[in-house]
Design a protein around this motif. Structure first.
Motif, PDB file in Angstrom:
ATOM      1  N   TRP A 198     -12.109   2.315  21.459  1.00 22.89           N
ATOM      2  CA  TRP A 198     -11.754   0.954  21.039  1.00 22.89           C
ATOM      3  C   TRP A 198     -12.232   0.684  19.611  1.00 22.89           C
ATOM      4  O   TRP A 198     -11.497   0.119  18.794  1.00 22.89           O
ATOM      5  N   ASP A 199     -13.486   1.097  19.354  1.00 26.37           N
ATOM      6  CA  ASP A 199     -14.006   0.904  18.002  1.00 26.37           C
ATOM      7  C   ASP A 199     -13.160   1.660  16.979  1.00 26.37           C
ATOM      8  O   ASP A 199     -12.900   1.156  15.883  1.00 26.37           O
ATOM      9  N   SER A 200     -12.751   2.880  17.352  1.00 21.85           N
ATOM     10  CA  SER A 200     -11.922   3.671  16.433  1.00 21.85           C
ATOM     11  C   SER A 200     -10.574   2.991  16.177  1.00 21.85           C
ATOM     12  O   SER A 200     -10.081   2.945  15.045  1.00 21.85           O
ATOM     13  N   VAL A 201      -9.979   2.459  17.244  1.00 20.94           N
ATOM     14  CA  VAL A 201      -8.692   1.771  17.110  1.00 20.94           C
ATOM     15  C   VAL A 201      -8.838   0.532  16.238  1.00 20.94           C
ATOM     16  O   VAL A 201      -8.000   0.245  15.357  1.00 20.94           O
ATOM     17  N   MET A 202      -9.894  -0.260  16.464  1.00 21.21           N
ATOM     18  CA  MET A 202     -10.114  -1.457  15.665  1.00 21.21           C
ATOM     19  C   MET A 202     -10.349  -1.113  14.195  1.00 21.21           C
ATOM     20  O   MET A 202      -9.847  -1.779  13.283  1.00 21.21           O
ATOM     21  N   LEU A 203     -11.130  -0.053  13.966  1.00 17.71           N
ATOM     22  CA  LEU A 203     -11.391   0.370  12.592  1.00 17.71           C
ATOM     23  C   LEU A 203     -10.111   0.839  11.898  1.00 17.71           C
ATOM     24  O   LEU A 203      -9.849   0.510  10.735  1.00 17.71           O
ATOM     25  N   GLU A 204      -9.315   1.599  12.642  1.00 17.97           N
ATOM     26  CA  GLU A 204      -8.038   2.061  12.083  1.00 17.97           C
ATOM     27  C   GLU A 204      -7.109   0.891  11.801  1.00 17.97           C
ATOM     28  O   GLU A 204      -6.415   0.861  10.777  1.00 17.97           O
ATOM     29  N   THR A 205      -7.078  -0.102  12.718  1.00 18.70           N
ATOM     30  CA  THR A 205      -6.240  -1.291  12.498  1.00 18.70           C
ATOM     31  C   THR A 205      -6.682  -2.052  11.253  1.00 18.70           C
ATOM     32  O   THR A 205      -5.860  -2.514  10.457  1.00 18.70           O
ATOM     33  N   TYR A 206      -7.986  -2.183  11.081  1.00 16.32           N
ATOM     34  CA  TYR A 206      -8.520  -2.875   9.905  1.00 16.32           C
ATOM     35  C   TYR A 206      -8.122  -2.137   8.623  1.00 16.32           C
ATOM     36  O   TYR A 206      -7.705  -2.766   7.632  1.00 16.32           O
ATOM     37  N   GLN A 207      -8.239  -0.811   8.664  1.00 15.70           N
ATOM     38  CA  GLN A 207      -7.860  -0.032   7.488  1.00 15.70           C
ATOM     39  C   GLN A 207      -6.371  -0.148   7.191  1.00 15.70           C
ATOM     40  O   GLN A 207      -5.952  -0.245   6.029  1.00 15.70           O
ATOM     41  N   LEU A 208      -5.558  -0.169   8.259  1.00 14.10           N
ATOM     42  CA  LEU A 208      -4.114  -0.320   8.071  1.00 14.10           C
ATOM     43  C   LEU A 208      -3.782  -1.688   7.465  1.00 14.10           C
ATOM     44  O   LEU A 208      -2.888  -1.805   6.603  1.00 14.10           O
ATOM     45  N   LYS A 209      -4.491  -2.741   7.906  1.00 17.34           N
ATOM     46  CA  LYS A 209      -4.257  -4.066   7.345  1.00 17.34           C
ATOM     47  C   LYS A 209      -4.642  -4.103   5.871  1.00 17.34           C
ATOM     48  O   LYS A 209      -3.941  -4.710   5.044  1.00 17.34           O
ATOM     49  N   GLN A 210      -5.764  -3.447   5.543  1.00 15.24           N
ATOM     50  CA  GLN A 210      -6.159  -3.385   4.131  1.00 15.24           C
ATOM     51  C   GLN A 210      -5.106  -2.661   3.289  1.00 15.24           C
ATOM     52  O   GLN A 210      -4.747  -3.110   2.198  1.00 15.24           O
ATOM     53  N   GLN A 211      -4.612  -1.545   3.798  1.00 12.96           N
ATOM     54  CA  GLN A 211      -3.576  -0.802   3.082  1.00 12.96           C
ATOM     55  C   GLN A 211      -2.301  -1.637   2.960  1.00 12.96           C
ATOM     56  O   GLN A 211      -1.621  -1.613   1.929  1.00 12.96           O
ATOM     57  N   TYR A 212      -1.980  -2.388   4.000  1.00  9.95           N
ATOM     58  CA  TYR A 212      -0.786  -3.247   3.985  1.00  9.95           C
ATOM     59  C   TYR A 212      -0.900  -4.312   2.894  1.00  9.95           C
ATOM     60  O   TYR A 212       0.052  -4.556   2.134  1.00  9.95           O
ATOM     61  N   LYS A 242      -2.775  -4.158   0.247  1.00  8.76           N
ATOM     62  CA  LYS A 242      -2.743  -3.488  -1.046  1.00  8.76           C
ATOM     63  C   LYS A 242      -1.318  -3.141  -1.462  1.00  8.76           C
ATOM     64  O   LYS A 242      -0.922  -3.332  -2.617  1.00  8.76           O
ATOM     65  N   VAL A 243      -0.539  -2.654  -0.486  1.00  6.89           N
ATOM     66  CA  VAL A 243       0.860  -2.314  -0.781  1.00  6.89           C
ATOM     67  C   VAL A 243       1.646  -3.564  -1.161  1.00  6.89           C
ATOM     68  O   VAL A 243       2.494  -3.544  -2.064  1.00  6.89           O
ATOM     69  N   ARG A 244       1.382  -4.694  -0.464  1.00  6.46           N
ATOM     70  CA  ARG A 244       2.061  -5.941  -0.796  1.00  6.46           C
ATOM     71  C   ARG A 244       1.744  -6.380  -2.216  1.00  6.46           C
ATOM     72  O   ARG A 244       2.630  -6.822  -2.966  1.00  6.46           O
ATOM     73  N   GLN A 245       0.474  -6.285  -2.598  1.00  9.83           N
ATOM     74  CA  GLN A 245       0.086  -6.648  -3.951  1.00  9.83           C
ATOM     75  C   GLN A 245       0.757  -5.737  -4.979  1.00  9.83           C
ATOM     76  O   GLN A 245       1.245  -6.201  -6.019  1.00  9.83           O
ATOM     77  N   GLU A 246       0.781  -4.438  -4.695  1.00  8.10           N
ATOM     78  CA  GLU A 246       1.437  -3.506  -5.620  1.00  8.10           C
ATOM     79  C   GLU A 246       2.930  -3.796  -5.734  1.00  8.10           C
ATOM     80  O   GLU A 246       3.500  -3.747  -6.827  1.00  8.10           O
ATOM     81  N   LEU A 247       3.571  -4.112  -4.604  1.00  8.40           N
ATOM     82  CA  LEU A 247       4.994  -4.426  -4.630  1.00  8.40           C
ATOM     83  C   LEU A 247       5.259  -5.713  -5.413  1.00  8.40           C
ATOM     84  O   LEU A 247       6.197  -5.790  -6.211  1.00  8.40           O
ATOM     85  N   SER A 248       4.404  -6.734  -5.183  1.00  9.25           N
ATOM     86  CA  SER A 248       4.565  -7.981  -5.923  1.00  9.25           C
ATOM     87  C   SER A 248       4.397  -7.761  -7.416  1.00  9.25           C
ATOM     88  O   SER A 248       5.168  -8.292  -8.236  1.00  9.25           O
ATOM     89  N   HIS A 249       3.394  -6.961  -7.775  1.00 10.55           N
ATOM     90  CA  HIS A 249       3.169  -6.665  -9.194  1.00 10.55           C
ATOM     91  C   HIS A 249       4.350  -5.888  -9.782  1.00 10.55           C
ATOM     92  O   HIS A 249       4.785  -6.158 -10.916  1.00 10.55           O
ATOM     93  N   ALA A 250       4.894  -4.946  -9.013  1.00  6.03           N
ATOM     94  CA  ALA A 250       6.042  -4.162  -9.494  1.00  6.03           C
ATOM     95  C   ALA A 250       7.269  -5.060  -9.686  1.00  6.03           C
ATOM     96  O   ALA A 250       8.005  -4.920 -10.671  1.00  6.03           O
ATOM     97  N   LEU A 251       7.489  -6.003  -8.744  1.00  5.81           N
ATOM     98  CA  LEU A 251       8.627  -6.916  -8.888  1.00  5.81           C
ATOM     99  C   LEU A 251       8.453  -7.814 -10.108  1.00  5.81           C
ATOM    100  O   LEU A 251       9.422  -8.099 -10.826  1.00  5.81           O
ATOM    101  N   TYR A 252       7.218  -8.273 -10.338  1.00  5.51           N
ATOM    102  CA  TYR A 252       6.955  -9.105 -11.518  1.00  5.51           C
ATOM    103  C   TYR A 252       7.220  -8.314 -12.803  1.00  5.51           C
ATOM    104  O   TYR A 252       7.834  -8.824 -13.744  1.00  5.51           O
ATOM    105  N   GLN A 253       6.751  -7.077 -12.817  1.00  4.74           N
ATOM    106  CA  GLN A 253       6.992  -6.238 -14.002  1.00  4.74           C
ATOM    107  C   GLN A 253       8.480  -5.990 -14.206  1.00  4.74           C
ATOM    108  O   GLN A 253       8.978  -5.997 -15.335  1.00  4.74           O
ATOM    109  N   HIS A 254       9.203  -5.775 -13.097  1.00  5.46           N
ATOM    110  CA  HIS A 254      10.652  -5.545 -13.195  1.00  5.46           C
ATOM    111  C   HIS A 254      11.350  -6.773 -13.760  1.00  5.46           C
ATOM    112  O   HIS A 254      12.229  -6.669 -14.634  1.00  5.46           O
ATOM    113  N   ASP A 255      10.976  -7.960 -13.265  1.00  2.55           N
ATOM    114  CA  ASP A 255      11.594  -9.186 -13.760  1.00  2.55           C
ATOM    115  C   ASP A 255      11.278  -9.385 -15.237  1.00  2.55           C
ATOM    116  O   ASP A 255      12.160  -9.741 -16.031  1.00  2.55           O
ATOM    117  N   ALA A 256      10.009  -9.152 -15.617  1.00  2.00           N
ATOM    118  CA  ALA A 256       9.650  -9.289 -17.031  1.00  2.00           C
ATOM    119  C   ALA A 256      10.398  -8.277 -17.898  1.00  2.00           C
ATOM    120  O   ALA A 256      10.863  -8.598 -18.999  1.00  2.00           O
TER     121      ALA A 256
END
Length: 402
Positions: free
Chosen positions: A83-97, A99-113
């Protein structure tokens, strides 16, 4: 029994008849496919050297439990760790998610600019190209050419007796005919003019930047045994367009005539002398005579000469009834009379020498027509006053008729 490779309990045991070592079947098969040797002794070995062992246990029994999973407390500890492993993995996946959203938002902003920068640079490039073309045309127009440019002496050659006699003879001849002439049946009557309505509208003429058509003139004549019904327009973009208004508004030819806006265009009145000839007056301080090759398939437009007798924008021009002279007016408060035959300035009149003459017989509104969507800049009557053409800042050419 434990596998010699993984050191874990085997589910499908096989033994090597050469070395006597025990293996998990699927693992040793995969190893032999790549190496063809015993993983323990290094001897040559194939799948034919393996012997399956019958242990008597059911394949449904599954993998034996490890010693840590043989009691309830051990199982609870195992489940807690999972359970602890699953929770830790879920937390890491949320962090990666995130981060990816921020990178995508930044990429879209750069594309628009980047798109905005590209659009701005493209616009600046087009403006620079147009400015370069205008500069080249201005330099070409200013280049010395004895056979293509009219003399622009400050005072002119003056009104010679020959010029006065030519004008007087033409005036007397026209006056005699005008006194006797009555409007023929082909000329539009008052009632016909009252019934005018919009017949043809040709939109999207000339460039959108700068936008607008400033002058129009109609030519309905037989030129070199060819019947032409052409409209001539001049725009703020410095271009002239020739449109066949009796042929669904087809554009016959277009030409970059001036480096600045064209204030007036007019067909040459003596088409039998100079077929396809027309004049343009522009804000670039020049009046030019052009010729359209009626015989060619592409109706090529060529410049005959340019008159540069003014120091400021030229606003209007008019051709004398003789067809030998034209007058041009400028915002420098002067007007000039030019001899077409000799390419010479005849006389230049300043503002202190100009007299204004008005001759108005009767002003009566015959009809009110719907106009172009924007400001009307020029109008012109058609042959026998049967039609009327107008142009405006909306870049459209509109015809009215019975």
């Amino acid at each position: 029994m434990f596998c010699s490779i993984t050191k874990e309990p085997v589910q499908d045991p096989v033994i090597s008849k050469k070395t006597g070592h025990l293996y998990e079947k699927r693992i040793i098969q995969k190893y032999l496919e790549e190496n063809h040797k015993c993983p323990i002794t290094g001897e040559e070995m194939t799948e034919d050297d393996l012997i399956e062992l019958k242990t008597g246990t059911s394949t449904l029994a599954g993998k034996p439990r490890p010693p840590t999973a043989t009691s309830i407390p051990s199982l609870l500890t195992l489940f807690q760790n999972e359970w602890d492993s699953v929770m830790l993995e879920t937390y890491q996946l949320k962090q990666q998610y995130q981060k990816v959203r921020q990178e995508l938002s930044h990429a879209l902003y750069q594309h628009d600019a980047a798109c905005r920068v590209i659009a701005r640079l493209t616009k600046e490039r087009n403006e620079a190209r147009e400015a370069l073309i205008n500069l080249q045309q201005t330099l070409n127009a200013q280049a010395p050419a004895e056979d293509t440019e009219m003399t622009d002496a400050s005072n002119g050659i003056g009104m010679t007796p020959e010029i006065i006699e030519n004008m007087s003879n033409t005036s007397n001849a026209l006056s005699k005919v005008r006194r006797k002439r009555k409007p023929g049946p082909e000329v539009a009557t008052h009632d016909e003019v009252k019934s005018f309505s919009s017949k043809i509208e040709i939109p999207s003429l000339h460039s959108t930047n700068p936008s607008g058509i400033l002058s129009v003139d109609l030519l309905t004549d037989t030129v070199k045994d060819k019947k032409v019904t052409w409209a001539l327009t001049g725009g703020k973009d410095g271009h002239v367009n020739i449109i066949d208004y009796e042929n669904d508004g087809k554009i016959v030819q277009t030409e970059k005539a001036h480096s600045k806006k064209i204030n007036q265009v007019t067909w040459y009145t003596k088409q039998d002398k100079m077929p396809g000839a027309f004049f343009t007056a522009s804000a670039d301080k020049t009046v030019k005579l052009w010729s359209c090759d009626v015989d060619s398939d592409d109706k090529t437009i060529s410049n005959q000469y340019a008159f540069k007798g003014h120091s400021a924008e030229i606003t209007s021009l008019s051709i004398h009834a003789t067809g030998d002279y034209f007058a041009s007016a400028s915002v420098d408060s002067t007007w000039s009379l030019v001899d077409l035959a000799t390419n010479q300035l005849i006389v230049k009149v300043a503002k202190d020498e100009i007299d204004t003459v008005y001759l108005i017989k009767q002003w009566t509104e015959l009809c009110h027509l719907s106009s172009n969507g924007d400001n009307i800049t020029s109008m012109c009557w058609g042959p026998n006053s049967k039609s009327l053409a107008s142009v405006g800042m909306d870049r459209s050419l509109r015809f009215y008729g019975i």
